[in-house]
Scaffold this active site. Structure first.
Site, PDB file in Angstrom:
ATOM      1  N   THR A  37      41.445   4.222   6.711  1.00  0.00           N
ATOM      2  CA  THR A  37      41.669   3.305   5.738  1.00  0.00           C
ATOM      3  C   THR A  37      42.673   2.565   5.654  1.00  0.00           C
ATOM      4  O   THR A  37      43.715   2.829   6.503  1.00  0.00           O
ATOM      5  CB  THR A  37      41.712   4.390   4.355  1.00  0.00           C
ATOM      6  OG1 THR A  37      43.097   5.035   4.477  1.00  0.00           O
ATOM      7  CG2 THR A  37      40.762   5.549   4.537  1.00  0.00           C
ATOM      8  N   ASN A  78      47.995  10.671   5.766  1.00  0.00           N
ATOM      9  CA  ASN A  78      48.711  10.277   6.436  1.00  0.00           C
ATOM     10  C   ASN A  78      49.593   8.920   5.594  1.00  0.00           C
ATOM     11  O   ASN A  78      50.535   8.744   6.072  1.00  0.00           O
ATOM     12  CB  ASN A  78      48.182   9.720   8.001  1.00  0.00           C
ATOM     13  CG  ASN A  78      49.136   8.738   8.552  1.00  0.00           C
ATOM     14  OD1 ASN A  78      50.066   8.942   9.037  1.00  0.00           O
ATOM     15  ND2 ASN A  78      48.719   7.358   8.755  1.00  0.00           N
ATOM     16  N   TYR A 141      62.109   9.370  -0.993  1.00  0.00           N
ATOM     17  CA  TYR A 141      61.393   9.624   0.069  1.00  0.00           C
ATOM     18  C   TYR A 141      61.433  10.923   0.330  1.00  0.00           C
ATOM     19  O   TYR A 141      60.209  11.844   0.405  1.00  0.00           O
ATOM     20  CB  TYR A 141      61.467   8.743   1.251  1.00  0.00           C
ATOM     21  CG  TYR A 141      60.585   9.173   2.561  1.00  0.00           C
ATOM     22  CD1 TYR A 141      59.486   8.511   2.545  1.00  0.00           C
ATOM     23  CD2 TYR A 141      61.064   9.806   3.264  1.00  0.00           C
ATOM     24  CE1 TYR A 141      58.573   8.849   3.531  1.00  0.00           C
ATOM     25  CE2 TYR A 141      60.430  10.328   4.419  1.00  0.00           C
ATOM     26  CZ  TYR A 141      58.993   9.639   4.538  1.00  0.00           C
ATOM     27  OH  TYR A 141      58.163  10.107   5.861  1.00  0.00           O
ATOM     28  N   LYS A 145      58.457  14.079  -0.307  1.00  0.00           N
ATOM     29  CA  LYS A 145      58.153  14.841   0.961  1.00  0.00           C
ATOM     30  C   LYS A 145      58.316  16.276   0.624  1.00  0.00           C
ATOM     31  O   LYS A 145      57.448  17.298   1.067  1.00  0.00           O
ATOM     32  CB  LYS A 145      58.779  14.222   2.162  1.00  0.00           C
ATOM     33  CG  LYS A 145      58.114  13.182   2.776  1.00  0.00           C
ATOM     34  CD  LYS A 145      56.795  13.122   3.197  1.00  0.00           C
ATOM     35  CE  LYS A 145      56.169  11.859   3.615  1.00  0.00           C
ATOM     36  NZ  LYS A 145      54.738  11.849   3.836  1.00  0.00           N
ATOM     37  N   THR A 176      57.603   4.025  14.154  1.00  0.00           N
ATOM     38  CA  THR A 176      56.512   2.973  13.796  1.00  0.00           C
ATOM     39  C   THR A 176      57.392   2.002  13.042  1.00  0.00           C
ATOM     40  O   THR A 176      58.738   2.498  12.589  1.00  0.00           O
ATOM     41  CB  THR A 176      55.701   3.852  12.714  1.00  0.00           C
ATOM     42  OG1 THR A 176      56.455   4.397  11.529  1.00  0.00           O
ATOM     43  CG2 THR A 176      54.873   5.024  13.429  1.00  0.00           C
TER      44      THR A 176
END
Length: 233
Positions: A37, A78, A141, A145, A176
């Site tokens: 996606t 993800n 963040y 998590k 990334t």
């Protein structure tokens, strides 16, 4: 324990970064089909890869995807966002977006696909966490998590009756675009993907990808201040 060979999987955010590596690993292990996606999906030359449009903060978008991907046996949450501002200085809109994407998005995916997984034999639900689930000083963040970790642990109990393997994956930073501005040792996405797939096929409920993450997890019974990562202070 889930067998990847011949399985149909879904990877949110599956066309870039860690998601792309996860998709490649699933295909290398013989997955029959992988739905990937993105907000603006791109066509794939591999007929086993099926791109789907998805906005994880939009319930209607998730519902539309679930109507298409009715053969899914493995779901990997993800997709995520990272806003690095300290909580007291952060724009509340950014905090809300972080939780909508990193917490409520995966929960909506789980709600939509739990019946599909059950109908297809149980399968697996995988949530991508972070070593920051257990650390202070990582702003919205890290808080998101931590919330996702708790959510995953609860979903594991709720989905046990239908035979769904629920896996939480914790890691330091993967190399990334999302974390390119953070100065820290980074894992290759392929390394993370291999660890995830090994854990999935090995029947794991939690995958601790790297040694640093394992050290932090082992120290959870210590004072909270000892869990603040140096580069986040």
């Amino acid at each position: 324990m889930v067998r990847i060979e011949g399985a149909v999987a879904l990877v949110t955010g599956g066309q870039r970064g860690l998601g792309r590596a996860l998709t490649q690993e699933l295909l290398a292990r013989g997955a029959a089909k992988v739905y990937v996606t993105a907000r603006k999906p791109e066509a794939s030359a591999d007929p086993r890869v099926v791109p789907l449009e998805l906005e994880v903060t939009d319930p209607d978008s998730i519902a539309a995807m679930a109507e298409v991907a009715t053969d899914v046996e493995i779901v990997i949450n993800n997709a995520g966002v990272l806003r690095s501002a300290p909580l007291l200085k952060a724009e509340m809109a950014d905090v809300v977006e972080t939780f909508e994407t990193n917490v409520f998005g995966p929960l909506r995916i789980a709600q939509a696909f739990a019946p599909i997984l059950e109908a297809n034999g149980g399968g697996a639900l995988v949530d991508i966490h972070s070593v920051l689930s257990w650390s202070s000083g990582a702003g919205a963040y890290g808080a998101s998590k931590a919330a996702l970790w708790s959510l995953t642990n609860s979903l594991r109990i709720e989905l046990a009756g239908q035979g769904t393997q629920v896996v939480g994956v914790h890691l330091g930073f993967a190399d990334t675009d999302m974390v390119k501005g953070i100065q820290a040792q980074k894992l290759s996405p392929a390394e993370v993907a291999t660890a995830l797939a090994d854990g999935l096929e090995g029947g794991a409920t939690e995958v601790l990808v790297d040694e640093f993450t394992r050290q932090v997890k082992s120290g959870l019974n210590g004072p909270v201040e000892n869990l603040t990562l140096p580069f986040l202070r």
